[in-house]
Design a protein around this motif. Structure first.
Motif, PDB file in Angstrom:
ATOM      1  N   ALA A   1      28.087  -8.595 -26.325  1.00 34.98           N
ATOM      2  CA  ALA A   1      29.660  -8.069 -26.799  1.00 34.98           C
ATOM      3  C   ALA A   1      29.872  -7.132 -25.813  1.00 34.98           C
ATOM      4  N   LEU A   2      28.884  -6.212 -25.417  1.00 37.78           N
ATOM      5  CA  LEU A   2      29.130  -4.970 -24.523  1.00 37.78           C
ATOM      6  C   LEU A   2      29.614  -5.660 -23.107  1.00 37.78           C
ATOM      7  N   GLU A   3      28.984  -6.536 -22.568  1.00 37.40           N
ATOM      8  CA  GLU A   3      29.330  -7.191 -21.287  1.00 37.40           C
ATOM      9  C   GLU A   3      30.676  -7.669 -21.310  1.00 37.40           C
TER      10      GLU A   3
ATOM     11  N   SER B   1      33.001  -6.586 -23.305  1.00 38.26           N
ATOM     12  CA  SER B   1      33.907  -5.434 -23.502  1.00 38.26           C
ATOM     13  C   SER B   1      34.097  -4.495 -22.271  1.00 38.26           C
ATOM     14  N   ILE B   2      33.040  -4.484 -21.297  1.00 41.46           N
ATOM     15  CA  ILE B   2      33.100  -3.940 -19.967  1.00 41.46           C
ATOM     16  C   ILE B   2      34.171  -4.801 -19.124  1.00 41.46           C
ATOM     17  N   SER B   3      34.196  -5.971 -19.158  1.00 40.45           N
ATOM     18  CA  SER B   3      35.071  -6.984 -18.526  1.00 40.45           C
ATOM     19  C   SER B   3      36.584  -7.052 -19.248  1.00 40.45           C
ATOM     20  N   THR B   4      36.742  -6.347 -20.239  1.00 40.54           N
ATOM     21  CA  THR B   4      37.917  -6.254 -21.017  1.00 40.54           C
ATOM     22  C   THR B   4      38.618  -5.135 -20.359  1.00 40.54           C
ATOM     23  N   LEU B   5      37.742  -3.890 -20.277  1.00 37.91           N
ATOM     24  CA  LEU B   5      38.203  -2.901 -19.619  1.00 37.91           C
ATOM     25  C   LEU B   5      38.515  -3.000 -17.933  1.00 37.91           C
TER      26      LEU B   5
ATOM     27  N   LEU C   1      32.831   6.189 -20.779  1.00 39.01           N
ATOM     28  CA  LEU C   1      31.742   6.758 -20.045  1.00 39.01           C
ATOM     29  C   LEU C   1      30.838   5.639 -19.249  1.00 39.01           C
ATOM     30  N   GLU C   2      30.474   4.802 -20.047  1.00 35.28           N
ATOM     31  CA  GLU C   2      29.717   3.562 -19.647  1.00 35.28           C
ATOM     32  C   GLU C   2      30.410   2.798 -18.347  1.00 35.28           C
ATOM     33  N   PHE C   3      31.641   2.555 -18.667  1.00 33.95           N
ATOM     34  CA  PHE C   3      32.531   1.829 -17.518  1.00 33.95           C
ATOM     35  C   PHE C   3      32.551   2.635 -16.202  1.00 33.95           C
ATOM     36  N   ALA C   4      32.788   3.754 -16.481  1.00 39.24           N
ATOM     37  CA  ALA C   4      32.980   4.835 -15.358  1.00 39.24           C
ATOM     38  C   ALA C   4      31.663   5.070 -14.539  1.00 39.24           C
ATOM     39  N   SER C   5      30.708   5.245 -15.163  1.00 38.90           N
ATOM     40  CA  SER C   5      29.408   5.456 -14.611  1.00 38.90           C
ATOM     41  C   SER C   5      28.732   4.310 -13.900  1.00 38.90           C
ATOM     42  N   ARG C   6      29.018   2.976 -14.450  1.00 36.59           N
ATOM     43  CA  ARG C   6      28.580   1.842 -13.707  1.00 36.59           C
ATOM     44  C   ARG C   6      28.978   1.724 -12.217  1.00 36.59           C
TER      45      ARG C   6
END
Length: 203
Positions: free
Chosen positions: A70-72, A74-78, A108-113
């Motif tokens: 789910a997290l991956e 969601s990251i792709s949605t962002l 925070l997660e999206f920006a920091s990756r």
């Protein structure tokens, strides 16, 4: 294709853009109402909608395997919203990520990756995602990007220890991090947080 609600200026006419990321059980429409309180008048606003109103099923500090799929997604949605903004000719240093609770963690997660110079990251009650923080997950250089994290000092969902750990990790990759922890148990966005963000990031 992800569902993304928009508000503010048309993306083709704006110089700045913000991605607003809602919390668990909330919606894109509800997070867009933050624009009534934040200095976002000259922004294009994009608010992606999570499937089932949840970005990931378990706690943001649950074992990584539980949230991974789910997290991956969601990251792709962002990333989809990010790509729309970049395609419109808006530069990363004029892009802001704003989230509450689950949305704050995700911002925070999206920006920091893929750390780079951004306009700012505004996290109302959040921290980096994972059972443990793994510095090797995060790459790039924030180049002084202002990052704000505000929360209760004893939030039921987001421990202050994780907020402090997250802040230290992001500082190490070049972010200018401000944390405000409040002496109350509320899981909310406080007027003091709004005022600080408006004065220091969304001037």
């Amino acid at each position: 294709m992800p569902e993304v609600k928009t508000a503010g200026l048309p993306i083709g006419k704006a110089q700045k853009a913000a991605i607003l990321i809602h919390g668990r059980g909330a919606s894109a429409s509800s997070i867009l109402s933050l624009s009534n309180y934040l200095n976002l008048d000259d922004f294009a606003l994009l608010a992606p909608q999570a499937e089932g109103n949840t970005w990931y099923p378990y706690s943001f500090m649950a074992p990584d395997l539980q949230n991974r799929t789910a997290l991956e997604k969601s990251i792709s949605t962002l990333q989809f919203s990010w790509d729309q903004i970049i395609s419109a000719g808006i530069k990363p240093e004029n892009i802001y990520l704003i989230g509450f609770s689950q949305g704050a963690c995700l911002s925070l997660e999206f920006a920091s990756r893929n750390a780079q110079k951004l306009g700012g990251v505004i996290a109302f009650t959040g921290g980096l995602i994972g059972e443990k923080l793994l510095p090797e997950k995060y790459k790039g250089d924030f180049q002084g990007t202002p990052i704000f994290i505000g929360s209760s000092d004893r939030d039921f969902h987001v421990p202050a220890t994780r907020i402090k750990e997250s802040a230290e990790l992001m500082k190490k990759i070049g972010a200018d991090v401000k944390t405000l922890l409040f002496d109350d148990p509320e899981h909310t966005i406080r007027q003091e947080e709004i005022e600080w963000v408006n004065k220091n990031i969304l001037m």
